[in-house]
Motif scaffolding. Structure first.
Motif, PDB file in Angstrom:
ATOM      1  N   LYS A 161      34.020  36.105  48.151  1.00 37.55           N
ATOM      2  CA  LYS A 161      35.129  34.873  47.984  1.00 37.55           C
ATOM      3  C   LYS A 161      36.338  35.416  47.193  1.00 37.55           C
TER       4      LYS A 161
ATOM      5  N   ARG B 146      43.532  37.830  48.226  1.00 33.53           N
ATOM      6  CA  ARG B 146      44.410  37.736  49.353  1.00 33.53           C
ATOM      7  C   ARG B 146      45.337  36.619  49.551  1.00 33.53           C
ATOM      8  N   ARG B 147      44.677  35.166  49.332  1.00 36.85           N
ATOM      9  CA  ARG B 147      45.480  33.855  49.509  1.00 36.85           C
ATOM     10  C   ARG B 147      46.465  33.547  48.314  1.00 36.85           C
ATOM     11  N   HIS B 148      46.176  34.637  47.298  1.00 37.55           N
ATOM     12  CA  HIS B 148      47.070  34.246  46.142  1.00 37.55           C
ATOM     13  C   HIS B 148      48.191  35.035  46.312  1.00 37.55           C
ATOM     14  N   TYR B 149      48.035  36.611  46.589  1.00 38.84           N
ATOM     15  CA  TYR B 149      49.057  37.599  46.423  1.00 38.84           C
ATOM     16  C   TYR B 149      49.720  38.133  47.776  1.00 38.84           C
ATOM     17  N   TYR B 150      48.733  37.904  48.797  1.00 41.79           N
ATOM     18  CA  TYR B 150      49.209  38.236  50.338  1.00 41.79           C
ATOM     19  C   TYR B 150      49.614  39.867  50.413  1.00 41.79           C
TER      20      TYR B 150
ATOM     21  N   ASP C 129      47.772  43.783  51.033  1.00 37.87           N
ATOM     22  CA  ASP C 129      46.496  44.465  51.896  1.00 37.87           C
ATOM     23  C   ASP C 129      46.222  45.586  50.841  1.00 37.87           C
TER      24      ASP C 129
ATOM     25  N   GLU D 267      37.520  38.126  47.560  1.00 39.44           N
ATOM     26  CA  GLU D 267      38.477  38.963  48.478  1.00 39.44           C
ATOM     27  C   GLU D 267      39.599  37.973  49.022  1.00 39.44           C
ATOM     28  N   GLU D 268      38.723  36.771  49.346  1.00 34.58           N
ATOM     29  CA  GLU D 268      39.626  35.715  50.075  1.00 34.58           C
ATOM     30  C   GLU D 268      40.719  35.260  48.965  1.00 34.58           C
ATOM     31  N   SER D 269      40.240  34.939  47.995  1.00 32.69           N
ATOM     32  CA  SER D 269      41.052  34.276  46.996  1.00 32.69           C
ATOM     33  C   SER D 269      42.217  35.150  46.358  1.00 32.69           C
TER      34      SER D 269
ATOM     35  N   ASP E 170      34.549  31.961  43.600  1.00 28.58           N
ATOM     36  CA  ASP E 170      34.897  33.612  43.691  1.00 28.58           C
ATOM     37  C   ASP E 170      34.478  34.290  42.296  1.00 28.58           C
TER      38      ASP E 170
ATOM     39  N   TRP F 124      34.789  28.835  39.756  1.00 29.19           N
ATOM     40  CA  TRP F 124      35.237  29.020  40.991  1.00 29.19           C
ATOM     41  C   TRP F 124      34.324  29.516  42.185  1.00 29.19           C
TER      42      TRP F 124
END
Ligand code: FEO
Length: 396
Positions: free
Chosen positions: A104, A110-114, A116, A106-108, A147, A145
């Motif tokens: 979770k 990625r969704r904060h900072y976009y 790779d 990783e998802e979090s 994550d 949370w």
């Protein structure tokens, strides 16, 4: 920078100024700290970062112990920006660092900072050898949370627990034995009451799981507040107790009053409790701190709400507290409601319905008074306080 073990350093940032914690709208009378830790072994590991505006101070601390380009792993135990805010800066300096996260996480992130970045996803029981010692990971979803994760360092026996076991507390000392333990206890309880209470069943389960791993723990290093060095297991014992939802046989009266009538009723209800020798605290919701009130509710068994009726409803300063009473899911509480009115008089019934929504059992109907309470109505308030107190005593 502060050394916490031979090869482990605190490189975080204290925030003495914050009085209202970011997205949480939580009062932080004693400031806070964003704790980040640097581990030097054959590999260099950074555990968590800091809130973005304090990046400069963090980098100064970090540079005292390592060259940022030498960091091999950045463990992000939880992506909320107070802990991951400086991650982009670290990754700009060192794009090859491996970002260690839960699934979770990783998802979090990625969704904060976009970005790779080079992610390594770990789950409970996974280990990463960093030379002499290992990192062991324990996922801790919903603490607080999805994550959230703990990281344990073998050899040095440190549990990096992120938000869990933390407190909003800035201090010149880093360890619990260097600061006022009453202040730390108060802040740890307030943190639990205002953030972790809805997840209490998960707290109990996670502590059981962590204990069953039988990892020796010399330090518990959360990402806010002090590092637990003296009797570190004490904070785990507190969490076990708090998660049970046991409370003192005391009462919190929370009220707001337009012209003093509801206030007077609150005082007379308190008199009734006093006659029954039931401890109580009174808070005017318009002037007292919401999070301090909630910490007191967390400790007490009884919650009595009072409001004048206005516009067929309640006075607005009570609403955020009611919202939290519902959301925080306190358990094993009992309550009642009262209030004054001029013509329509809905407030006590409305307050009762909110208590029910918060799963706080309404013990008995509370008093109402038109305009200012007369002598008889004030006596009713005293009797109501006594009756409420009697209920608490018989169920103690
Ligand atoms: Fe969940 Fe301290 O952030």
């Amino acid at each position: 920078m502060k050394k916490i073990k031979e090869n482990v350093f605190w490189v975080g940032a204290a925030d003495w100024e914050v009085r209202y914690f970011h997205g949480y709208e939580l009062s932080t009378h004693r400031g806070t700290s964003y704790n980040s830790y640097l581990i030097r072994d054959e590999k260099t590991v950074l555990v968590d970062t800091v809130w973005k505006p304090l990046t400069e101070r963090f980098l100064e601390n970090l540079k005292e112990v390592t060259d940022i380009s030498k960091i091999d792993y950045v463990v992000i135990n939880h992506a909320e920006p107070d802990h991951s805010g400086a991650l982009p800066v670290i990754m700009e300096h060192n794009p090859n660092a491996i970002v260690v996260v839960s699934k979770k996480g990783e998802e979090s992130v990625r969704r904060h900072y976009y970005k790779d970045w080079n992610f390594k996803v770990v789950k409970t029981g996974d280990k990463i050898s960093i030379g002499k010692n290992e990192l062991v990971f324990v996922e801790a979803p919903m603490l607080h949370w999805p994550d959230s994760m703990f990281t344990y360092l073998t050899g040095e026996n440190i549990l990096f627990s992120n938000d869990a076991f933390g407190q909003h507390f800035a201090a010149p000392g880093l360890f619990n034995d260097e600061v006022d333990e009453c202040e730390v206890y108060q802040e740890a309880l307030k943190y639990y009451a205002n953030i972790l209470t809805p997840f209490s069943p998960l707290v109990t389960k996670k502590i059981k799981e962590v204990k069953s791993l039988q990892l020796p723990v010399e330090l518990i290093a959360p990402s806010h507040g002090v590092v637990w060095r003296q009797n570190p297991m004490q904070i785990i014992a507190y969490y076990e107790e708090w998660a049970k939802g046991e409370s003192e046989n005391s009462v919190v009266i929370i009220y707001n009053s337009m012209w003093g009538a509801t206030h007077q009723m609150a005082d007379f209800i308190a008199k009734g409790l006093e006659l029954m020798e039931v401890p109580y605290k009174l808070f005017n919701s318009a002037t007292a701190d919401r999070n301090d009130i909630l910490a007191e509710v967390f400790k007490a068994r009884g919650v009595i709400l009072g409001s004048s009726t206005v516009n067929n409803g309640i006075l607005p300063s009570l609403s955020p507290i009611i919202e939290d009473l519902i959301g925080l899911k306190f358990i094993n509480k009992v309550g009642a409601a009262f209030g004054s009115y001029g013509w329509s008089g809905e407030s006590p019934k409305l307050l009762e319905s909110y208590l029910e929504k918060a799963k706080i059992k309404v013990l008995l109907e509370g008093p109402k008074a038109k305009y200012m309470p007369d002598e008889t109505e004030l006596k009713v308030c005293i009797e109501f306080g006594k009756e409420f107190g009697r209920h608490l005593q018989t169920k103690a």
